[in-house]
Write an enzyme that holds these catalytic residues in place. Structure first.
Site, PDB file in Angstrom:
ATOM      1  N   LYS A 178      -2.001 -27.013   9.055  1.00  0.00           N
ATOM      2  CA  LYS A 178      -1.468 -28.368   9.271  1.00  0.00           C
ATOM      3  C   LYS A 178      -1.227 -29.035   7.916  1.00  0.00           C
ATOM      4  CE  LYS A 178      -1.962 -28.331  13.817  1.00  0.00           C
ATOM      5  NZ  LYS A 178      -1.999 -26.857  13.818  1.00  0.00           N
ATOM      6  N   SER A 205       3.387 -25.277  15.868  1.00  0.00           N
ATOM      7  CA  SER A 205       3.029 -26.630  15.455  1.00  0.00           C
ATOM      8  C   SER A 205       3.612 -27.018  14.104  1.00  0.00           C
ATOM      9  CB  SER A 205       1.503 -26.789  15.434  1.00  0.00           C
ATOM     10  OG  SER A 205       0.951 -26.034  14.388  1.00  0.00           O
TER      11      SER A 205
END
Lengths: 201, 201
Positions: free
Chosen positions: A156, A119
């Site tokens: 993230k 990701s």
DNA sequence: ATAATTACTGTAATTATATACAGTATATTG
DNA sequence: CAATATACTGTATATAATTACAGTAATTAT
């Protein structure tokens, strides 16, 4: 581990300095000389007390047999898969530890976290990389953070953070932003990413 | 610094292991015991020889008085911009040095090279990253290598290597493969990339 | 109030350790 | 071909170092 007295701490520091300076621990006589004791036995008794409190180990019969016990601070844990429920730094999550080295990467790294998934590939964070995480580094919008959403740990970019809206962005076009209401879902920002290690290319 | 004999090296390693293990250097008797000598004097004479060659210092009169002369090998150079002409490891190219630490990344790293440009972003190698380069690691097709083409240093993936054709691939769709005839152009493969460090994210 | 801890002096014995001296044997270098 | 380096054994000794025992005195915990 009980606290040392002022004098005991002085002696422990002396031992550390001696090792750093000469590479070998001092003898009882060395300690006595340094601190002005007239008997080596004064040093002996201090050493016993320091050993009793767990800061050193005395190797009986061996000359200069003083072994420092306090090195667990010099090891940085590497966290592999994080088991659901417990804290990130729980024993069972520690894959290994690596010695902290002064100049190599920042001294602020509290632990390394092994990256799972793709990701964050757009900013060069790949699966199996080790991310250096600081629990204390100031985190602002734009920081790459370690977040915990409903017991799942993820890395993230922090895009927005207000009382009832937190936006976390995967750095990979394949994935969409994660929008969370921290008053509904359980969210914790565990730390921010300040360094990266890749052990094989 | 002269070279050690096989036996002397064995003894030096024993000393290092003893220090790493117990925090104190061995005595002559310890060394003799470990290597099966029947006389501590065998150890003594080896130590003298190793001292003469500059690898240790013996503190006379002191028990366990063996001090390692830290060789500069414990510092890994970080190479910034490489000046044209000279060798990569030339003094003027060394941006700083970082201490080698045992378990952190591979022990085979000979130097770190600061990455310039975006030609390798697709495999997560970004500008300003530090690449750990090994001069000795076996390099095969598919390895990421440090190459020098007509005095310019570059990091690319090695795709093909034969007598009159070498193909180096940038890992970025924007760029095309570099095809070189080493008999026409000057080409040297300086090492292969085995690790990566990113000091800030 | 009494025991335990801290912080030493002073002496001395035992053991740990470095290190000198005298050899033997083989390999390497100038 | 002699000199030097390597690689040990074997013995011995001075000294380095640990460590036990016997005290003194002040402070801190129970």
């Amino acid at each position: 581990m009980k606290n040392l007295t002022k004098r005991q701490e002085e002696i422990l520091n002396l031992i550390k300095a001696h090792i750093l300076d000469l590479g070998i621990p001092p003898t009882r006589a060395d300690i006595a000389r340094s601190l002005g004791f007239k008997s080596p036995n004064a040093a002996e008794q201090h050493l016993r007390a320091i050993e009793k409190k767990g800061f050193i180990k005395i190797l009986s019969g061996a000359s200069r047999g003083i072994v420092l016990n306090d090195n667990e601070n010099d090891q940085i844990p590497v966290i592999g898969l994080v088991a659901a429920g417990g804290p990130i730094l729980a024993e069972e999550n520690i894959e290994k530890t690596i010695p902290r080295s002064n100049n190599l990467l920042s001294a602020d790294v509290d632990y390394y976290l092994r990256v799972k998934g793709d990701s964050m590939v757009d900013i060069g964070i790949f699966e199996e990389d080790l991310i250096g995480v600081s629990k204390s580094a100031n985190m602002k919008v734009g920081s790459v953070v370690v977040a915990r959403i409903n017991n799942e740990v993820t890395v993230k970019t922090l895009i927005e953070m207000s009382q009832n809206k937190v936006v976390l962005r995967p750095e990979n076009q394949k994935y969409d932003d994660i929008i969370i209401n921290p008053q509904v879902e359980e969210l914790a920002i565990e730390g921010s990413c300040i360094a990266l290690l890749r052990e094989s290319i």
